[in-house]
Write an enzyme that holds these catalytic residues in place. Structure first.
Site, PDB file in Angstrom:
ATOM      1  N   HIS A  13      65.602  94.083  77.430  1.00 41.54           N
ATOM      2  CA  HIS A  13      66.920  94.432  77.633  1.00 41.54           C
ATOM      3  C   HIS A  13      67.371  94.200  76.613  1.00 41.54           C
ATOM      4  CE1 HIS A  13      70.506  95.665  80.571  1.00 41.54           C
ATOM      5  NE2 HIS A  13      70.930  95.356  79.550  1.00 41.54           N
ATOM      6  N   HIS A  15      70.476  96.910  73.721  1.00 36.29           N
ATOM      7  CA  HIS A  15      72.066  97.611  73.830  1.00 36.29           C
ATOM      8  C   HIS A  15      71.522  97.920  71.146  1.00 36.29           C
ATOM      9  CE1 HIS A  15      73.007  97.665  77.073  1.00 36.29           C
ATOM     10  NE2 HIS A  15      72.631  96.511  77.276  1.00 36.29           N
ATOM     11  N   LEU A  16      71.120  98.827  71.469  1.00 38.84           N
ATOM     12  CA  LEU A  16      71.049  98.804  69.818  1.00 38.84           C
ATOM     13  C   LEU A  16      71.620  99.576  68.975  1.00 38.84           C
ATOM     14  CD1 LEU A  16      66.918  98.777  69.680  1.00 38.84           C
ATOM     15  CD2 LEU A  16      68.963  96.993  69.093  1.00 38.84           C
ATOM     16  N   LYS A 108      67.342 103.576  83.928  1.00 37.76           N
ATOM     17  CA  LYS A 108      68.153 102.802  83.404  1.00 37.76           C
ATOM     18  C   LYS A 108      68.408 103.640  84.305  1.00 37.76           C
ATOM     19  CE  LYS A 108      70.544  99.051  83.432  1.00 37.76           C
ATOM     20  NZ  LYS A 108      71.320  98.755  82.349  1.00 37.76           N
ATOM     21  N   HIS A 145      71.805  97.627  86.848  1.00 40.96           N
ATOM     22  CA  HIS A 145      72.797  96.868  86.541  1.00 40.96           C
ATOM     23  C   HIS A 145      72.855  96.801  87.714  1.00 40.96           C
ATOM     24  CE1 HIS A 145      76.395  95.873  83.613  1.00 40.96           C
ATOM     25  NE2 HIS A 145      76.627  95.650  84.977  1.00 40.96           N
ATOM     26  N   HIS A 183      69.806  91.294  83.962  1.00 46.14           N
ATOM     27  CA  HIS A 183      70.662  90.087  83.785  1.00 46.14           C
ATOM     28  C   HIS A 183      70.896  89.890  84.964  1.00 46.14           C
ATOM     29  CE1 HIS A 183      73.213  93.907  84.058  1.00 46.14           C
ATOM     30  NE2 HIS A 183      72.953  94.267  82.870  1.00 46.14           N
ATOM     31  N   ASP A 256      70.059  91.438  76.616  1.00 47.08           N
ATOM     32  CA  ASP A 256      71.365  91.990  77.174  1.00 47.08           C
ATOM     33  C   ASP A 256      72.734  91.939  75.810  1.00 47.08           C
ATOM     34  OD1 ASP A 256      72.817  93.704  78.184  1.00 47.08           O
ATOM     35  OD2 ASP A 256      73.933  92.654  79.361  1.00 47.08           O
TER      36      ASP A 256
HETATM   37  C1  NCD Z   1      76.889  96.237  77.619  1.00 45.04           C
HETATM   38  C2  NCD Z   1      77.425  97.164  76.616  1.00 45.04           C
HETATM   39  O1  NCD Z   1      78.155  96.185  76.157  1.00 45.04           O
HETATM   40  O2  NCD Z   1      76.559  98.457  76.728  1.00 45.04           O
HETATM   41  N1  NCD Z   1      77.478  95.049  77.845  1.00 45.04           N
HETATM   42  C3  NCD Z   1      76.977  94.155  78.630  1.00 45.04           C
HETATM   43  O3  NCD Z   1      78.670  93.438  78.840  1.00 45.04           O
HETATM   44  N2  NCD Z   1      76.783  93.268  78.772  1.00 45.04           N
HETATM   45  C4  NCD Z   1      76.692  96.288  78.638  1.00 45.04           C
HETATM   46  C5  NCD Z   1      75.767  96.659  80.139  1.00 45.04           C
HETATM   47  O4  NCD Z   1      74.655  95.577  79.836  1.00 45.04           O
HETATM   48  O5  NCD Z   1      76.369  95.913  81.077  1.00 45.04           O
HETATM   49 ZN    ZN Z   2      72.895  95.755  79.203  1.00 47.11          ZN
END
Ligand code: NCD
Ligand code: ZN
Length: 349
Positions: A13, A15-16, A108, A145, A183, A256
């Site tokens: 998991h 975010h790139l 997702k 989520h 998460h 995450d």
């Molecule tokens: C994530 C994001 O910023 O894309 N933020 C986070 O707090 N984890 C989105 C997510 O996974 O809920």
């Molecule tokens: Zn996330």
């Protein structure tokens, strides 16, 4: 024991992002992990096979560019595993084709309004029954989520209420669906996943293993420790540590890591997300060591995830060395998790 060698791990998991932020963060994940499940919450979200293929190419190019700039080859073999952002109008036939062609690994589900860039998410799960039936039939995992978005529900209860009101009925309606509750942050989630069917698993982040909700307010407001789902009470953190280090195949590594530019974090309405990619393995190792469970780190980081997804385990190994590892205050202008702290392990290969 002064070194720890484990099979090459994956991040299930991350975010790139895209553009300049992608260029700033992609190499950190590629250096730490062989593969990563890349979240699709871009603007606009990744909802088609064509968009996912193009995004995958941009990620690979960003890692390549970073290697050229730094003269390093670390992470050159990194494989992004793409996900589709579930909307109420997504085309199940395109998802199925994208999965068959090896572009989409998973889908997702963001409840609309739950987190960063989730406005295009799902309001009514009933509206996506045909998509869920497709996923169930082809064995494609649904990543969730798990928070309700009802403003009347206390933010610290949103995960527990989601499990009861949404997730449990969903699993009853689709008993064959592979589901990853992403998460997780509560003992409600660790209990539900541990006692649930084999087709239900969960990812656990480093930050939810390290901090409880007090950390958000330690000496003042700490925007860099704000993420969603928000950190909970200490008893929940302890339940997460027990689950992660238990050896149960239902729990695996998902950072995450969610970078935001400084001005988006330090704002009157700061964004949720913690940037933990640069020292992710070191951060997990600190937890497993403190729990006397370093022997369980490899399974959590490198085995449970691929087995659940039905993917091969990675070849090769990585080694962590026991040595004081200071975490910088800033990396590429971003504040990393553990900024200014010294960790006890360092990834050396
Ligand atoms: C994530 C994001 O910023 O894309 N933020 C986070 O707090 N984890 C989105 C997510 O996974 O809920
Ligand atoms: Zn996330």
């Amino acid at each position: 024991m002064n070194t720890l060698t484990i099979r090459r791990p994956d991040d299930w998991h991350v975010h790139l992002r895209d553009g300049a932020l992608l260029q700033a963060v992609a190499a950190a994940t590629a250096r730490q992990f062989a593969r990563a499940i890349v979240m699709p919450n871009l603007r606009p979200p990744v909802t088609t096979t064509a968009a996912a293929r193009a995004y995958r190419d941009r990620i690979v190019a960003a890692v390549h560019q970073d290697n050229q700039d730094s003269g390093s080859t670390a992470g050159a073999e990194f494989r992004p595993l793409m996900t589709a952002y579930l909307t109420e109008t997504i085309d199940p036939a395109d998802l199925e084709l994208g999965h068959r062609e090896g572009v989409f690994t998973a889908v997702k589900l963001y409840p609309a309004g739950a987190t960063t860039n989730s406005d295009a998410g799902v309001r009514d799960l009933g509206a996506i029954t045909p998509v869920l039936e497709t996923l169930e039939r082809i064995g494609m995992p649904l990543l969730i989520h798990g928070e309700v978005t009802d403003a009347e529900i206390d933010i610290f209860d949103r995960e527990a209420v989601f499990i009861e009101r949404v997730l449990a009925p969903l699993l009853q309606r689709h008993p064959g669906l592979k589901v990853v509750l992403e998460h997780i942050t509560t003992s409600d989630a660790t209990d539900f996943v541990r006692t649930g069917p084999a087709n239900l698993a969960a990812t656990i982040t480093p930050h939810h293993l390290h901090i409880n909700r007090n950390a958000l307010f330690a000496g003042g407001l700490r925007p860099d420790l704000y993420c969603l789902p928000v950190a909970k009470r200490e008893l929940h953190r302890l339940a997460l540590r027990a689950a992660a280090t238990s050896g149960s195949p239902k729990f695996f590594l998902g950072t995450d890591s969610a970078p935001h530019p400084r001005e988006a974090k330090e704002s009157a309405c700061g964004c949720a997300g913690i940037y933990n990619a640069p020292y992710a393995l070191e951060s997990y190792a600190a937890v497993f060591e403190a729990e006397n469970a370093l022997d369980k780190l490899e399974a959590f980081a490198s085995e449970h995830g691929p087995r659940f997804y039905g993917l091969p385990l990675n070849d090769g190994t990585v080694t962590l060395a026991r040595r004081p590892t200071p975490v910088p205050e800033r990396i590429a202008g971003l504040v990393p998790f553990h900024a200014g702290e010294t960790l006890g392990w360092q990834l050396v290969t």
